[in-house]
Design a protein around this motif. Structure first.
Motif, mmCIF file in Angstrom:
data_model
loop_
_atom_site.group_PDB
_atom_site.id
_atom_site.type_symbol
_atom_site.label_atom_id
_atom_site.label_comp_id
_atom_site.label_asym_id
_atom_site.label_seq_id
_atom_site.Cartn_x
_atom_site.Cartn_y
_atom_site.Cartn_z
ATOM 1 N N PHE A 118 9.157 -9.974 -7.322
ATOM 2 C CA PHE A 118 8.790 -8.375 -8.531
ATOM 3 C C PHE A 118 8.618 -8.884 -9.554
ATOM 4 O O PHE A 118 9.409 -9.405 -10.549
ATOM 5 N N SER A 119 7.446 -8.809 -9.888
ATOM 6 C CA SER A 119 7.228 -8.825 -11.965
ATOM 7 C C SER A 119 7.550 -7.616 -12.137
ATOM 8 O O SER A 119 8.256 -6.620 -11.571
ATOM 9 N N GLU A 120 6.929 -7.651 -13.260
ATOM 10 C CA GLU A 120 7.764 -6.443 -14.889
ATOM 11 C C GLU A 120 6.292 -5.396 -14.017
ATOM 12 O O GLU A 120 5.485 -5.028 -13.552
ATOM 13 N N LEU A 121 7.281 -4.287 -14.639
ATOM 14 C CA LEU A 121 6.500 -3.218 -14.260
ATOM 15 C C LEU A 121 5.263 -2.947 -14.877
ATOM 16 O O LEU A 121 3.828 -2.388 -14.271
ATOM 17 N N ASN A 127 3.541 0.730 -11.547
ATOM 18 C CA ASN A 127 3.207 0.707 -10.641
ATOM 19 C C ASN A 127 4.776 0.077 -9.683
ATOM 20 O O ASN A 127 5.369 -1.082 -10.554
ATOM 21 N N ARG A 128 5.423 0.372 -8.524
ATOM 22 C CA ARG A 128 6.910 0.092 -7.832
ATOM 23 C C ARG A 128 6.095 -0.496 -6.241
ATOM 24 O O ARG A 128 5.526 0.679 -5.960
ATOM 25 N N LEU A 129 7.260 -1.032 -6.165
ATOM 26 C CA LEU A 129 6.275 -1.609 -4.733
ATOM 27 C C LEU A 129 7.628 -0.685 -3.618
ATOM 28 O O LEU A 129 9.211 -0.692 -3.526
ATOM 29 N N VAL A 152 1.439 -6.007 4.783
ATOM 30 C CA VAL A 152 1.746 -7.524 4.022
ATOM 31 C C VAL A 152 1.659 -8.783 5.868
ATOM 32 O O VAL A 152 1.971 -10.020 6.150
ATOM 33 N N HIS A 153 2.248 -8.087 7.257
ATOM 34 C CA HIS A 153 2.465 -8.224 8.181
ATOM 35 C C HIS A 153 2.520 -7.122 9.319
ATOM 36 O O HIS A 153 2.748 -5.930 9.515
ATOM 37 N N GLN A 154 1.854 -7.979 10.162
ATOM 38 C CA GLN A 154 1.722 -6.853 11.660
ATOM 39 C C GLN A 154 1.915 -8.358 13.180
ATOM 40 O O GLN A 154 1.446 -8.595 13.309
ATOM 41 N N ASP A 155 2.778 -7.220 14.020
ATOM 42 C CA ASP A 155 2.598 -8.203 15.584
ATOM 43 C C ASP A 155 2.432 -6.701 16.292
ATOM 44 O O ASP A 155 1.932 -5.683 16.181
ATOM 45 N N LYS A 156 2.918 -6.871 17.344
ATOM 46 C CA LYS A 156 2.590 -6.293 18.545
ATOM 47 C C LYS A 156 2.786 -4.415 19.082
ATOM 48 O O LYS A 156 2.060 -4.103 19.384
ATOM 49 N N TYR A 157 3.984 -4.379 18.286
ATOM 50 C CA TYR A 157 4.644 -3.276 18.072
ATOM 51 C C TYR A 157 5.103 -2.437 16.552
ATOM 52 O O TYR A 157 4.487 -1.834 17.007
ATOM 53 N N ARG A 158 4.673 -3.095 15.796
ATOM 54 C CA ARG A 158 4.616 -2.826 14.882
ATOM 55 C C ARG A 158 3.966 -3.671 13.550
ATOM 56 O O ARG A 158 3.729 -4.218 13.441
ATOM 57 N N SER A 159 4.439 -2.542 12.235
ATOM 58 C CA SER A 159 2.612 -2.813 11.053
ATOM 59 C C SER A 159 3.965 -3.057 9.346
ATOM 60 O O SER A 159 4.731 -2.045 9.332
ATOM 61 N N TYR A 160 4.091 -4.101 8.892
ATOM 62 C CA TYR A 160 5.196 -4.115 7.680
ATOM 63 C C TYR A 160 4.026 -3.790 6.333
ATOM 64 O O TYR A 160 3.078 -4.366 6.183
ATOM 65 N N ILE A 161 4.084 -2.444 6.055
ATOM 66 C CA ILE A 161 3.404 -2.070 5.095
ATOM 67 C C ILE A 161 3.711 -2.057 4.023
ATOM 68 O O ILE A 161 5.211 -1.613 3.183
ATOM 69 N N VAL A 162 3.526 -1.878 2.465
ATOM 70 C CA VAL A 162 3.662 -2.122 1.250
ATOM 71 C C VAL A 162 2.800 -1.017 0.152
ATOM 72 O O VAL A 162 1.926 -0.642 0.477
ATOM 73 N N LEU A 163 3.854 0.255 -0.191
ATOM 74 C CA LEU A 163 2.946 0.759 -0.896
ATOM 75 C C LEU A 163 2.993 1.196 -2.297
ATOM 76 O O LEU A 163 4.395 0.792 -2.559
ATOM 77 N N LEU A 164 2.268 1.186 -3.168
ATOM 78 C CA LEU A 164 2.355 0.852 -4.750
ATOM 79 C C LEU A 164 1.813 2.287 -4.962
ATOM 80 O O LEU A 164 0.899 3.084 -5.039
ATOM 81 N N SER A 165 3.292 2.152 -5.952
ATOM 82 C CA SER A 165 3.021 4.136 -6.511
ATOM 83 C C SER A 165 4.488 4.013 -7.417
ATOM 84 O O SER A 165 5.391 3.667 -7.621
ATOM 85 N N PRO A 166 3.810 4.386 -8.883
ATOM 86 C CA PRO A 166 5.108 5.218 -10.043
ATOM 87 C C PRO A 166 6.480 5.326 -9.497
ATOM 88 O O PRO A 166 6.900 5.187 -10.052
ATOM 89 N N GLU A 167 6.858 6.438 -8.256
ATOM 90 C CA GLU A 167 7.603 6.977 -8.141
ATOM 91 C C GLU A 167 7.404 6.870 -6.245
ATOM 92 O O GLU A 167 6.222 6.803 -5.803
ATOM 93 N N GLU A 168 8.934 7.220 -5.973
ATOM 94 C CA GLU A 168 8.739 7.034 -4.338
ATOM 95 C C GLU A 168 8.490 8.094 -3.975
ATOM 96 O O GLU A 168 7.934 9.677 -4.153
ATOM 97 N N PRO A 169 7.428 7.753 -2.784
ATOM 98 C CA PRO A 169 6.100 8.886 -2.327
ATOM 99 C C PRO A 169 7.218 10.000 -1.857
ATOM 100 O O PRO A 169 8.380 9.838 -1.075
ATOM 101 N N PRO A 170 6.826 11.316 -1.755
ATOM 102 C CA PRO A 170 7.223 11.719 -0.383
ATOM 103 C C PRO A 170 7.790 11.887 1.043
ATOM 104 O O PRO A 170 7.142 11.035 1.462
ATOM 105 N N VAL A 171 9.022 12.167 1.254
ATOM 106 C CA VAL A 171 9.438 12.090 2.738
ATOM 107 C C VAL A 171 8.371 12.071 3.530
ATOM 108 O O VAL A 171 8.481 11.135 4.818
#
Length: 597
Positions: A118-121, A127-129, A152-171
């Motif tokens: 994790f880099s400095e903001l 932005n945060r990850l 960042v990674h994907q297999d047959k059943y799921r995808s691993y996603i990183v989202l950049l945003s200053p605040e936590e995204p809405p649910v």
């Protein structure tokens, strides 16, 4: 099989010599102490100097998989230091195991994301990850137009996603809740896991090193318990001025040895015969082959001192009943093999050796009845084969099996009544069991001899038995009209047990029912396995083998439980109900504790 005759012993000595006498009596190990004074109820089995910590430390060392050669004659031994080091090792080792398990689980969760630091903001525009694991079916629900995302990674059943945003995204901005990645990178987690693994090895080695003190620690604990037992015994003696009296029960055949002990100690030994008011403990003594029966008897009820010892009968009948319930040669031979492989586990104590002998006979009985009924892991041997010729019983022949089990029940209960009649001393105590034996045998003759001469003899035996029971319903003397009426009432009261003898004989039907259930379940498991093998080509054989292994393992477990519970229950409920009159207390010798590891 016998109940050992006892005498009451009173050891009288000078009060100053009490500790020496108690220690000698404990070393002699043949006295069952009789309290002559009330002892403190809060006396601990282990004194505070050692306490529960030492017991826990010893258990921790004994349970260690790898043991060092025990030190038997230490040059120096610091008990508190060894106990403290052992308990610290146990705490540290458990904490290390937990930490290593948590790290391994965390590594599995983080590995799909790869190496993140994790880099400095300010370097990423404040932005945060935010991390999400999105199932493949929900990936299309993500709108990338208003989000900065990276898969960042994907297999047959799921995808691993990183989202950049200053605040936590809405649910509702993503189709799944976010996951917590943590502050530690994958490389840091692996480094800490390696350190914990090394620390775990060092703690295991430290534990192994401490095992060398296990024998000395056990000796100290045994000595502490012995000292505590002597302290309690000292409080239960009768003390008067400068004299004390230690009273106990002891074997009659050891009187001369006890006199010699008293002479060596310089004290007086007084022996008293047992009176009708005394309630001495019961000491059972059987041959080496039948010793296991003592444990079976005392598991439920110790017979009274004036009663008789049923150990041998209970031992043999339990083995027979167990075999009838398990009734499978394959199960018996398999468990015999298991007992052989683990035989050394039973060699540490006399009780373990008894249990090994009894377990061996139980499995032999199971195998024998399995051969007699033609059951080998639920498989019946083919017609004309050697094993088929050994089959003499058919579990599915209900009429025959009912006759066999009812006969066993009657014989068992008649044997209990006859043994009671032999050992009773009053007319009522002797003749009532004989009467009930006639009732049971007459009922069995009527049932088995239908259409034969015995069918007419059976009812006559039943009537004769009931007349004997009614006439000898009590030992009340008929010296008045009132006493005569009470004697008649006692007779009718005694006759009410006819319901008990009928229900108790029927209880033995469980031998047939449980044996049939076990055999039927084994056949069902085999049938199910065969169907799976045929319906699923290729991999079906693996599934079938798995079903066979699990199914028969469950059936063996159920058979062991049923054999122990019901095989023992027929002895301690039905048999004891007709065979024993009084319940006694077991003989507990005042002796030093042996050190075993």
């Amino acid at each position: 099989m016998t109940i050992v005759p006892l005498v009451k012993v009173s050891l009288v000595g000078i009060l100053n010599d009490k500790e020496k006498v108690l220690e000698a009596a404990q070393s002699f190990g043949v006295f069952h102490l009789v309290p002559l004074a009330s002892a403190q109820k809060d006396l601990e089995a282990v004194p505070p100097g050692l306490g529960r910590e030492a017991v826990e430390a010893l258990r921790w060392l004994v349970d260690c998989a790898t043991q060092r050669r025990p030190v038997t004659v230490p040059d120096e031994f610091d008990l508190e230091k060894v106990v403290d080091a052992t308990l610290k090792n146990r705490k540290a080792l458990k904490e290390c195991r937990d930490r290593l398990a948590q790290l391994d689980n965390r590594i599995q969760d983080v590995e799909p994301w790869g190496e993140f630091s994790f880099s400095e903001l300010a370097e990423v525009g404040d932005n945060r990850l935010w991390f999400y694991v999105v199932p493949a079916g929900k990936l299309k629900l993500i709108d990338p137009s208003d989000k900065i995302i990276e898969i960042v990674h994907q297999d047959k059943y799921r995808s691993y996603i990183v989202l950049l945003s200053p605040e936590e995204p809405p649910v509702n901005s993503m189709p799944v809740p976010r996951v917590h990645f943590g502050a530690l990178s994958l490389s840091e987690l692996r480094r800490r896991s390696e350190q914990s693994a090394i620390e775990l090895e060092e703690l295991e080695l430290e534990r192994q090193s401490l095992t060398k003190w296990r024998y000395v620690l056990a000796q100290n604990l045994a000595a502490a318990r012995d000292r505590s037992a002597r302290n309690r015994a000292a409080l239960e003696t009768a003390d008067k001025e400068r004299v004390f009296v230690l009273q106990a029960w002891a074997r009659r055949d050891l009187v001369n040895e006890i006199r010699d002990l008293a002479t060596d100690l310089g004290i007086a030994a007084v022996f008293d015969e047992i009176t009708d008011k005394d309630k001495p403990p019961t000491l059972l003594e059987n041959t080496h082959a039948m010793e296991g029966g003592e444990n079976l008897v005392e598991f439920y009820q110790t017979p009274g001192y004036r009663d008789w010892d049923p150990s041998a009968i209970v031992y043999v009948s339990f083995i027979v009943f167990f075999g009838m319930i398990m009734t499978d040669a394959g199960y018996g031979l398999l468990l015999l093999l298991v007992l052989f492989l683990f035989r050394k586990r039973f060699a540490g104590s006399e009780l373990g050796k008894r249990m090994l002998r009894m377990s061996t006979w139980l499995m032999i009985s199971t195998a024998a009845f399995g051969v007699a009924t033609g059951s080998y892991f639920g498989v019946t041997p083919p017609e004309g084969s050697f094993l088929a010729h050994l089959k003499i019983l058919d579990l599915k022949d209900v009429q025959t099996m009912m006759k066999i089990t009812l006969t066993i029940g009657v014989v068992h209960i008649v044997l209990a009544n006859l043994m009671r009649a032999v050992h009773e001393k009053t007319p009522s105590g002797r003749f009532q069991p004989v009467g009930w034996s006639f009732v049971a045998l007459g009922g069995l003759s009527t049932f088995l001899g239908q259409g034969t001469f015995f069918a007419s003899v059976g009812p006559a035996c039943v009537v004769a038995g009931l007349l004997v029971v009614g006439f000898f319903g009590s030992d009340r003397k008929v010296d008045s009209v009132k006493a005569g009426g009470l004697r008649i009432f006692d007779g009718f009261t005694a006759l009410a047990r006819i319901v008990n003898i009928f229900s108790d004989v029927l209880s033995y039907m469980r031998l047939f029912a449980l044996g049939l259930a076990a055999a039927s379940l084994a056949e069902t498991i085999n049938s199910l396995s065969g169907q799976l093998n045929q319906s699923v080509p290729g991999i079906g054989i693996l599934i079938a083998i798995l079903v066979l292994a699990i199914g028969h393992a469950i059936n063996i477990g159920l058979g062991l439980i049923a054999g122990c519970v019901h095989g023992l229950r027929l002895n301690v409920i039905e048999f004891f109900n007709w065979g024993l009159k009084d319940e006694g207390t077991p003989f507990r010798p005042f002796k030093k504790e042996e050190t075993r590891l």
